[in-house]
Design an enzyme around this catalytic site. Structure first.
Site, PDB file in Angstrom:
ATOM      1  N   GLY A  71       0.835  -1.316   0.034  1.00 53.85           N
ATOM      2  CA  GLY A  71      -0.023   0.187  -0.214  1.00 53.85           C
ATOM      3  C   GLY A  71       0.814   1.413   0.043  1.00 53.85           C
ATOM      4  N   GLN A 183      -7.958  -0.423   3.502  1.00 57.89           N
ATOM      5  CA  GLN A 183      -8.600  -0.992   4.495  1.00 57.89           C
ATOM      6  C   GLN A 183     -10.095  -1.336   4.153  1.00 57.89           C
ATOM      7  OE1 GLN A 183      -7.702  -2.174   7.536  1.00 57.89           O
ATOM      8  NE2 GLN A 183      -5.575  -0.965   7.686  1.00 57.89           N
ATOM      9  N   ALA A 204      -2.219  -6.227  -0.246  1.00 56.28           N
ATOM     10  CA  ALA A 204      -2.555  -7.880  -0.250  1.00 56.28           C
ATOM     11  C   ALA A 204      -2.932  -8.164   1.409  1.00 56.28           C
ATOM     12  CB  ALA A 204      -1.524  -8.492  -0.719  1.00 56.28           C
ATOM     13  N   HIS A 205      -1.663  -7.830   2.417  1.00 54.76           N
ATOM     14  CA  HIS A 205      -1.696  -8.327   3.769  1.00 54.76           C
ATOM     15  C   HIS A 205      -3.083  -7.983   4.594  1.00 54.76           C
ATOM     16  CE1 HIS A 205      -0.032  -5.097   6.364  1.00 54.76           C
ATOM     17  NE2 HIS A 205       0.312  -4.599   5.259  1.00 54.76           N
ATOM     18  N   THR A 242      11.558  -7.375 -11.303  1.00 56.36           N
ATOM     19  CA  THR A 242      10.889  -8.489 -11.686  1.00 56.36           C
ATOM     20  C   THR A 242       9.873  -8.817 -10.828  1.00 56.36           C
ATOM     21  OG1 THR A 242      13.162  -9.307 -12.107  1.00 56.36           O
ATOM     22  CG2 THR A 242      11.498 -10.919 -11.389  1.00 56.36           C
ATOM     23  N   CYS A 329       0.176   0.897  11.964  1.00 57.15           N
ATOM     24  CA  CYS A 329       1.696   0.832  11.513  1.00 57.15           C
ATOM     25  C   CYS A 329       2.434   1.633  12.499  1.00 57.15           C
ATOM     26  CB  CYS A 329       1.724   1.660  10.132  1.00 57.15           C
ATOM     27  SG  CYS A 329       0.627   0.544   9.007  1.00 57.15           S
TER      28      CYS A 329
HETATM   29  N1  PLP Z   1      -3.113   2.891   3.891  1.00 56.00           N
HETATM   30  C1  PLP Z   1      -3.959   2.361   4.905  1.00 56.00           C
HETATM   31  C2  PLP Z   1      -5.193   2.822   5.090  1.00 56.00           C
HETATM   32  C3  PLP Z   1      -3.017   1.472   5.710  1.00 56.00           C
HETATM   33  O1  PLP Z   1      -3.906   1.060   6.894  1.00 56.00           O
HETATM   34  C4  PLP Z   1      -1.965   0.928   5.494  1.00 56.00           C
HETATM   35  C5  PLP Z   1      -1.385   0.034   6.614  1.00 56.00           C
HETATM   36  O2  PLP Z   1      -1.563  -0.105   7.637  1.00 56.00           O
HETATM   37  C6  PLP Z   1      -1.182   1.320   4.347  1.00 56.00           C
HETATM   38  C7  PLP Z   1      -1.911   2.220   3.497  1.00 56.00           C
HETATM   39  C8  PLP Z   1       0.067   1.180   4.220  1.00 56.00           C
HETATM   40  O3  PLP Z   1       0.100  -0.388   3.434  1.00 56.00           O
HETATM   41  P1  PLP Z   1       1.297  -1.269   3.490  1.00 56.00           P
HETATM   42  O4  PLP Z   1       1.543  -1.845   4.680  1.00 56.00           O
HETATM   43  O5  PLP Z   1       0.986  -2.408   2.501  1.00 56.00           O
HETATM   44  O6  PLP Z   1       2.579  -0.413   2.889  1.00 56.00           O
END
Ligand code: PLP
Length: 390
Positions: A71, A183, A204-205, A242, A329
């Site tokens: 993301g 989300q 993806a996660h 890649t 995060c």
């Molecule tokens: N955007 C939102 C709303 C998120 O909650 C997150 C991760 O928590 C991200 C972006 C970032 O995604 P990634 O962890 O795949 O970099």
């Protein structure tokens, strides 16, 4: 580990069994998706099948999907001061982001810091569309064009933003709109056409796929975003390097299943509501954030005044329950959530914010265990506070 209760799906959803099975399978396979031999062609077919699955999850054209490392990379790529429109350069003078964006967006991507403006939100964390309209009108009157970035659902509160209305407003002023749908997908129906966003970004996660894989989805096929990573011509020149074939395959499997998860969301919402009721029952003084707005069915952000999130999280963890404070995060960080502060939540209360986020695999037993642990943690910490004050 088995008797732990995992209530932190917004930080990372548990990897689906079907994804794990696919990864085991594909890890043993050789082949670069750009190679012309049979091994390469097999890898290419797997990447293209995943592209179709990810596109289908948001009702987009597979040609608009570019795979990335997640993301964050997707957002940073999209937030560029120049796109292309119908093959011609399209320059943005300003980036307008809502005040509650994830740091991946809030930092402004490739825009210079002084070109990034914040659009305020109300007390529930919903963007002020009047302010957005006013600012875009003022910029347009001065011959300036903006890129708007408005998330579809907030990672901390689950609050859903009026992206379709914002896209209409943006387009009315000649602006373009990106939505961070990381989300939202798999939790609420996301239809790129109905949303009207020009570009969406995914990870993806958050839907039970592998970590370190994401996508940019161009919903408006007239637009193109210049690559962030340059080098080889992979991903139709949109992202050099890649392809992470295994991760992308896992993302594809997760996307297909996430589309089916939508049917389970009524049950998820019901469990989330029971968790919320359990908190309010044990601690009637608790404050639920974003309660006046539409929220994701799986997310609860709540604070009990005086019950510091830092202390509570440790107590929950020791009791076998994983949840989060503030932004996923930023776990490990004890600062008050910036999202709650811009919603007008006092700093002291913001420091007490807990985020509980669940998914289709969350069981009634998990809900009961949370309720029991919450009651105990609340009683213990309240007692300790009381004896300190005495
Ligand atoms: N955007 C939102 C709303 C998120 O909650 C997150 C991760 O928590 C991200 C972006 C970032 O995604 P990634 O962890 O795949 O970099």
């Amino acid at each position: 580990m088995t008797d732990r209760v995992y209530l932190d799906w917004n930080a990372g959803a548990p990897m689906r069994a079907s994804v794990v099975a696919r990864l085991w399978d594909s890890l043993g396979r050789t082949g670069n998706a750009s190679s012309v031999h049979e091994e390469g062609r097999r890898a290419r077919a797997a990447v293209e099948a995943a592209r179709r699955s990810v596109a289908a999850l948001v009702g987009a054209n597979p040609r608009g999907v570019t795979f990335t490392s997640g993301g964050t990379e997707s957002a940073v790529t999209v937030l560029a001061p120049q796109w292309f429109h119908g093959g011609r350069p399209l320059a943005f003078d300003r980036l307008l982001v809502s005040a509650v964006e994830h740091p991946a967006v809030a930092r402004g991507g490739r825009f210079p810091a002084d070109a990034v403006e914040t659009v305020p939100v109300d007390r529930d964390g919903v963007v002020d569309l009047g302010a957005l309209d006013g600012r875009l009108a003022a910029l347009a009157a001065n011959g300036r064009r903006a890129l708007v970035s408005l998330m579809l659902a907030n990672n901390e509160t689950g609050v859903i933003q009026p992206v379709a209305e914002a896209a209409r407003i943006a387009h009315g002023h000649g602006a373009m709109l990106h939505t961070d749908a990381v989300q939202a997908v798999g939790r609420i129906p996301v239809d790129a056409g109905a949303l009207g966003a020009d570009v969406l970004t995914l990870s993806a996660h958050k839907i039970g796929g592998p970590q370190g894989v994401g996508a940019i989805v161009r919903a408006n096929d007239l637009v193109a975003v210049p690559p962030l990573l340059t080098g080889g011509g992979q991903e139709g020149q949109a992202r050099a390097g890649t392809e992470n074939t295994w991760g992308i395959e896992g993302f594809g499997v997760a996307a297909t299943e996430a589309a089916h998860d939508l049917k389970a969301m009524a049950a998820v919402a019901e469990r989330r509501d029971r968790i919320e009721a359990a908190v309010l029952d044990a601690a009637p003084e608790a404050v639920v954030f974003g309660a006046g707005a539409a929220r994701l069915p799986n997310t609860l952000a709540v604070a009990v005044p005086g019950l510091s999130a830092e202390t509570a999280l440790i107590a929950f963890d020791l009791a076998g329950v994983a949840l989060s404070s503030g932004s996923a995060c930023s776990s490990g960080k004890v600062a008050a959530s910036a999202v709650l502060l811009v919603m007008g939540v006092p700093t002291d209360l913001a420091r007490c914010a807990l985020r509980i986020s669940i998914g289709p695999a969350t069981t009634d037993a998990d809900v009961a265990r949370f309720a029991e642990v919450f009651k105990k943690v609340h009683a213990d910490l309240t007692k300790r506070r009381g004896s300190r004050a005495a």
